[in-house]
Design an enzyme around this catalytic site. Sequence first.
Site, PDB file in Angstrom:
ATOM      1  N   HIS A  20       0.809  -1.210   0.000  1.00  0.00           N
ATOM      2  CA  HIS A  20       0.000   0.000   0.000  1.00  0.00           C
ATOM      3  C   HIS A  20       0.842   1.260   0.000  1.00  0.00           C
ATOM      4  CE1 HIS A  20      -4.010  -1.183  -0.631  1.00  0.00           C
ATOM      5  NE2 HIS A  20      -3.658  -2.331  -0.075  1.00  0.00           N
ATOM      6  N   ARG A  29     -12.356   1.044  -4.416  1.00  0.00           N
ATOM      7  CA  ARG A  29     -12.051   0.170  -3.271  1.00  0.00           C
ATOM      8  C   ARG A  29     -12.980   0.554  -2.122  1.00  0.00           C
ATOM      9  NH1 ARG A  29      -6.259   0.884  -5.124  1.00  0.00           N
ATOM     10  NH2 ARG A  29      -5.376  -1.197  -5.303  1.00  0.00           N
ATOM     11  N   ARG A  53     -15.949  -2.252  -6.358  1.00  0.00           N
ATOM     12  CA  ARG A  53     -15.560  -3.566  -5.837  1.00  0.00           C
ATOM     13  C   ARG A  53     -16.196  -3.750  -4.473  1.00  0.00           C
ATOM     14  NH1 ARG A  53      -9.363  -4.831  -4.770  1.00  0.00           N
ATOM     15  NH2 ARG A  53      -9.606  -3.373  -3.061  1.00  0.00           N
ATOM     16  N   ASP A  69      -2.365  -8.639  -6.242  1.00  0.00           N
ATOM     17  CA  ASP A  69      -2.534  -9.930  -5.576  1.00  0.00           C
ATOM     18  C   ASP A  69      -2.185 -11.082  -6.514  1.00  0.00           C
ATOM     19  OD1 ASP A  69      -3.229  -9.574  -2.841  1.00  0.00           O
ATOM     20  OD2 ASP A  69      -5.070  -8.626  -3.519  1.00  0.00           O
ATOM     21  N   CYS A 117      -6.647  -3.497 -13.102  1.00  0.00           N
ATOM     22  CA  CYS A 117      -6.775  -2.409 -12.120  1.00  0.00           C
ATOM     23  C   CYS A 117      -5.708  -2.500 -11.042  1.00  0.00           C
ATOM     24  CB  CYS A 117      -8.163  -2.391 -11.495  1.00  0.00           C
ATOM     25  SG  CYS A 117      -8.519  -3.859 -10.519  1.00  0.00           S
TER      26      CYS A 117
HETATM   27  C1  PEP Z   1      -4.946  -6.006  -6.771  1.00  0.00           C
HETATM   28  O1  PEP Z   1      -4.815  -6.941  -5.982  1.00  0.00           O
HETATM   29  O2  PEP Z   1      -4.252  -5.872  -7.795  1.00  0.00           O
HETATM   30  C2  PEP Z   1      -5.931  -4.950  -6.520  1.00  0.00           C
HETATM   31  C3  PEP Z   1      -6.197  -4.048  -7.427  1.00  0.00           C
HETATM   32  O3  PEP Z   1      -6.532  -4.925  -5.307  1.00  0.00           O
HETATM   33  P1  PEP Z   1      -5.836  -4.425  -3.935  1.00  0.00           P
HETATM   34  O4  PEP Z   1      -4.529  -3.777  -4.279  1.00  0.00           O
HETATM   35  O5  PEP Z   1      -6.793  -3.471  -3.323  1.00  0.00           O
HETATM   36  O6  PEP Z   1      -5.698  -5.699  -3.189  1.00  0.00           O
HETATM   37 MG    MG Z   2      -6.298  -7.350  -4.487  1.00  0.00          MG
END
Ligand code: PEP
Ligand code: MG
Length: 561
Positions: A187, A288, A324, A437, A486
């Site tokens: 993050h 998000r 989402r 992810d 995304c």
């Molecule tokens: C991802 O996993 O690429 C995604 C966009 O979701 P997050 O980063 O919020 O897990």
């Molecule tokens: Mg994710």
Amino acid sequence: MQTFTGVGVSPGRIIGPIRQMPHPISEPASGERLPEGVTAEEATAALKSAAKAVHDGLKARSETVSGDGKAVLEATALMATDTMLLKAAAKLIGRGTSSERAIWEAGASVAEMLHNLGGYMAERAADVLDVRSRIVAELRGVPAPGIPASATPFILVAEDLAPADTATLDPETILALVTAGGGPQSHTAIIARSLGLPAVVAATGVDQLPDGAEVYVDGAAGTITAEPDESQRAAAAAWSATASLLAAFDGTGTTADGHLVPLLANVGGAKDAAAAAALNAQGVGLFRTEFCFLERDTEPSVEEQAAAYKGVFDAFPGKKVVLRTLDAGADKPLPFLTDATEPNPALGVRGYRTDFTTPGVLERQLQAVALAEKESEADVWVMAPMISTAEEAARFASLCAEAGVKTPGVMVEVPSAALTAEAILREVSFASLGTNDLTQYAMAADRQLGPLAALNTPWQPAVLRLVGLTVEGSAAEGHSKPVGVCGEAAADPALAVVLTGLGVSTLSMTARSLAAVATVLKTVTLSEAQELAKLALSASSATEARAWVREKLPVLEELGL
Ligand code: PEP
Ligand code: MG
């Protein structure tokens, strides 16, 4: 000259003094007693003067800022000397509890009481918990927790940042972000890009630099250099000149030969959405929703959710907004959905899976979405995070239908979903690749861990193959469904070209990256992008894939990207 190397996650070259983010305040031990020889009166007086020092510090800070920040700081300052809080702590001290433990427990009960009152009062609960940590820090004589206050700009150095830190991060005073931990999909990287700040993650050893040390940060190369020399000063000066050369996004994502790739924004709430609309985002590719409720420990009501969602929809009338459903768990815990004691949170009950253990929350969220959609003009699409099987996709689609949500989709972020994309996409209307992810699960490398940063990049040929397979599955006989990206990969201009070449139909990113991605995309034709995708797929490592593609895109170096 000492150089630290990490992974560059947001470009930019900058020089400035550093400030280290203090470690979070640990909880004083339960049952901790007053030290021998200290009376309850003395401990209470010490507590009061610590509380006053915290009050005065926050008040002084509030005078140096304006707007929302000022109001928050003033309210928190008042909380530090709140009579109810201090009386409750004094009572505990009177029974022999140490002053640190007493304010900790008093803070917890006042926070709970405020929370139970609901509404505005409930929002103050977080301030009480913040204040109690600050008072404990003052009593211990250690730096206050959270992002340091400073009247002059600085480079923030931290172990890693949590999504909740964004609220207190002032882009006016922070020049760049550097972390000793974290990975390219962490993050911190997401926050840095969304604020347009140069950033380097996983730079081992930077946490040892003293406060005030002057460093040069190169967010593309991934380096931090102490005691910068003349050439680095010149590079920083040149960057501030080229950064402004990047033309603003004109609102149409396209390749040189007119193949349209809508460029959308990733947002966490109405404020981000308004900023994204101002930067000409063509819609929202990832809302998000959990970011609206990170501070909450109880489920928000349907009405409250609907208001939060409508705030985003209203920024994009007539345009696509992909919402989402709550992606709670792992790095984004929500106490009303996730279990903090899970041994492997990234592999645990997170995302769509929270519906297994806390049924009802998802249905109510979909009702809120339908309610907000009815009252807005956005073209609302809804997707579930962490879908692993076609059965899950089918169930999500039926829940959407029951709630009156018209366009259901899934995130493809688990390798099994990429491998079975054809079956999954028979059940829903679209897919969006969450490359953050998808990378962590394909490489079995926790996205939050600095030492695994080299594994954790979407340039990994294995990850690019999973992207390719998802696109193939989407265009299988009998159906053709849109597949966007995304994850953070879409914000990397070179990778955005590769993803376009692999056949993804939209790219969604932090709004700050729209201009860079649009500019680079316009320099290649679709068939050149397809050639670059083939080149990246044929590389034997992520480093090779990135280097080969970058070499063919000289515009990146020209613009310092
Ligand atoms: C991802 O996993 O690429 C995604 C966009 O979701 P997050 O980063 O919020 O897990
Ligand atoms: Mg994710």
